[in-house]
Design an enzyme around this catalytic site. Structure first.
Site, PDB file in Angstrom:
ATOM      1  N   ASN A  63       0.883  -1.193   0.099  1.00  0.00           N
ATOM      2  CA  ASN A  63       0.045   0.038   0.189  1.00  0.00           C
ATOM      3  C   ASN A  63       0.860   1.334  -0.071  1.00  0.00           C
ATOM      4  OD1 ASN A  63       0.706  -0.696   2.872  1.00  0.00           O
ATOM      5  ND2 ASN A  63      -0.998   0.478   3.583  1.00  0.00           N
ATOM      6  N   GLU A  65       0.483   5.305   0.589  1.00  0.00           N
ATOM      7  CA  GLU A  65      -0.801   6.127   1.129  1.00  0.00           C
ATOM      8  C   GLU A  65      -0.321   7.537   0.600  1.00  0.00           C
ATOM      9  OE1 GLU A  65      -2.057   3.947   5.033  1.00  0.00           O
ATOM     10  OE2 GLU A  65      -0.832   5.818   5.338  1.00  0.00           O
ATOM     11  N   GLU A  76      -2.979  -4.474  -3.135  1.00  0.00           N
ATOM     12  CA  GLU A  76      -3.511  -5.372  -4.091  1.00  0.00           C
ATOM     13  C   GLU A  76      -3.570  -5.064  -5.566  1.00  0.00           C
ATOM     14  OE1 GLU A  76      -4.839  -4.477  -1.387  1.00  0.00           O
ATOM     15  OE2 GLU A  76      -6.501  -6.225  -0.551  1.00  0.00           O
ATOM     16  N   CYS A 116     -10.638  -2.746  -4.261  1.00  0.00           N
ATOM     17  CA  CYS A 116      -9.571  -4.034  -4.836  1.00  0.00           C
ATOM     18  C   CYS A 116     -10.498  -5.230  -5.276  1.00  0.00           C
ATOM     19  CB  CYS A 116      -8.572  -4.181  -3.644  1.00  0.00           C
ATOM     20  SG  CYS A 116      -7.471  -3.085  -3.235  1.00  0.00           S
TER      21      CYS A 116
END
EC number: 3.5.4.5
Length: 161
Positions: A63, A65, A76, A116
């Site tokens: 991930n 951010e 994902e 996702c």
């Protein structure tokens, strides 16, 4: 007239990680390693995803951010978009998703968000082959689906357009 239609949700629950196949364990390990590259200064939640392609290549993502929240991406989607850009003609066989809190060595349960799930389903539809999904759902307890459709049974897809 009302018609009843039932879809079988194909998944298995594993009460211990050791019950999973060797190939699944390798994918989980790659997803765990991907957590280390997460950029998560706001949530402190590091997510890693790893895909197994049909040629047995593993592609991972984490991930990323952003202070402008919608501008970030989940692990994902990072992994899927990377695989689509780099290995566009290869099918995705499996995806494993893992997570841990920043500064922790323990992995915690995690499942893909709605966005996702939609993207995973789109890849499955595009390649016309199911994608297995492996996720931790409790301490040392795992679920493995035979298709992304299990995660999004009433999905929006090209048939709705």
């Amino acid at each position: 007239m009302l018609t009843n239609q039932y879809t079988e949700l194909n998944y298995a629950i594993y009460n211990d990680e050791s019950e999973l196949e060797e190939e699944d364990l390798k994918l989980i390990e790659s997803a765990r390693n991907a957590c280390k590259t997460a950029y998560s200064p706001y949530s402190g939640f590091q997510v890693g995803a790893a895909l197994l392609l049909e040629n047995d290549k593993i592609v991972s993502g984490s991930n990323q951010e952003n202070s402008s929240y919608p501008a970030g991406l989940c692990a994902e989607r990072v992994a899927l978009f990377h695989a689509g850009a780099e290995y566009g003609t290869l099918k995705v066989k499996k995806i494993a998703v893992t997570a841990q809190k920043k500064d922790s060595s323990f992995f915690v349960p995690v499942t893909p968000c709605g966005s996702c799930r939609q993207v995973m389903l789109e890849y499955e539809i595009k390649q016309n082959t199911p994608i297995e999904v492996i996720m931790q759902i409790a301490e040392n307890k795992w679920v493995k689906t035979l298709s992304t459709e299990v995660l999004l049974p009433f999905c929006f897809n090209k048939d709705a357009l």
